[in-house]
Design a protein around this motif. Structure first.
Motif, mmCIF file in Angstrom:
data_model
loop_
_atom_site.group_PDB
_atom_site.id
_atom_site.type_symbol
_atom_site.label_atom_id
_atom_site.label_comp_id
_atom_site.label_asym_id
_atom_site.label_seq_id
_atom_site.Cartn_x
_atom_site.Cartn_y
_atom_site.Cartn_z
ATOM 1 N N UNK A 76 0.833 -1.201 0.000
ATOM 2 C CA UNK A 76 0.000 0.000 0.000
ATOM 3 C C UNK A 76 0.866 1.249 0.000
ATOM 4 N N UNK A 77 1.927 1.240 0.787
ATOM 5 C CA UNK A 77 2.835 2.386 0.847
ATOM 6 C C UNK A 77 3.486 2.638 -0.507
ATOM 7 N N UNK A 78 3.927 1.586 -1.157
ATOM 8 C CA UNK A 78 4.550 1.737 -2.471
ATOM 9 C C UNK A 78 3.542 2.214 -3.515
ATOM 10 N N UNK A 79 2.308 1.758 -3.427
ATOM 11 C CA UNK A 79 1.273 2.224 -4.358
ATOM 12 C C UNK A 79 0.999 3.701 -4.171
ATOM 13 N N UNK A 80 0.930 4.132 -2.920
ATOM 14 C CA UNK A 80 0.698 5.549 -2.643
ATOM 15 C C UNK A 80 1.881 6.378 -3.122
ATOM 16 N N UNK A 81 3.092 5.879 -2.904
ATOM 17 C CA UNK A 81 4.273 6.594 -3.371
ATOM 18 C C UNK A 81 4.242 6.754 -4.893
ATOM 19 N N UNK A 82 3.889 5.701 -5.602
ATOM 20 C CA UNK A 82 3.825 5.765 -7.060
ATOM 21 C C UNK A 82 2.776 6.765 -7.528
ATOM 22 N N UNK A 83 1.627 6.779 -6.869
ATOM 23 C CA UNK A 83 0.575 7.730 -7.236
ATOM 24 C C UNK A 83 1.022 9.166 -6.963
ATOM 25 N N UNK A 84 1.695 9.386 -5.849
ATOM 26 C CA UNK A 84 2.193 10.731 -5.541
ATOM 27 C C UNK A 84 3.237 11.186 -6.553
ATOM 28 N N UNK A 88 2.984 14.355 -9.044
ATOM 29 C CA UNK A 88 4.042 15.365 -9.081
ATOM 30 C C UNK A 88 4.545 15.566 -10.509
ATOM 31 N N UNK A 89 4.775 14.489 -11.234
ATOM 32 C CA UNK A 89 5.246 14.593 -12.618
ATOM 33 C C UNK A 89 4.211 15.283 -13.494
ATOM 34 N N UNK A 90 2.939 14.977 -13.259
ATOM 35 C CA UNK A 90 1.882 15.620 -14.032
ATOM 36 C C UNK A 90 1.833 17.122 -13.768
#
Length: 96
Positions: A76-84, A88-90
């Protein structure tokens, strides 16, 4: 042991965040608290694995549950990190 769904845990965390709005908790502090919880689950999993290796665990189910909790929390932490990072890139691609 009471088993809760992931959506229940997330909604409880959001409700706690709403309750803590009086205390002015910011996003960074919230992330820090949640990451420390994930870290404690990882440490508990390591402790169970060490106890299991030396034969001190009486109930293997508790060790397996701790391992699964730690694994799910990390996923879950890694999924949230990827979404963040995607967000940020967007934002960085936006033209002013």
């Amino acid at each position: 042991m009471k088993i809760q769904g992931l959506s229940n845990i997330v909604s409880q965390s959001i409700n706690k965040l709403d309750d803590n709005s009086k205390n002015k908790i910011n996003f960074g502090e919230f992330l820090d608290q949640q990451l420390s919880k994930v870290n404690s689950l990882q440490k508990q999993d390591e402790d169970y694995k060490k106890m299991l290796a030396i034969g001190e665990v009486d109930n293997i189910h508790n060790a397996m549950i701790a391992t699964e909790k730690a694994d799910l929390a990390l996923q879950l932490t890694l999924s949230i990190e990827n979404k963040l990072m995607d967000a940020y890139k967007e934002i960085m691609r936006m033209q002013i």
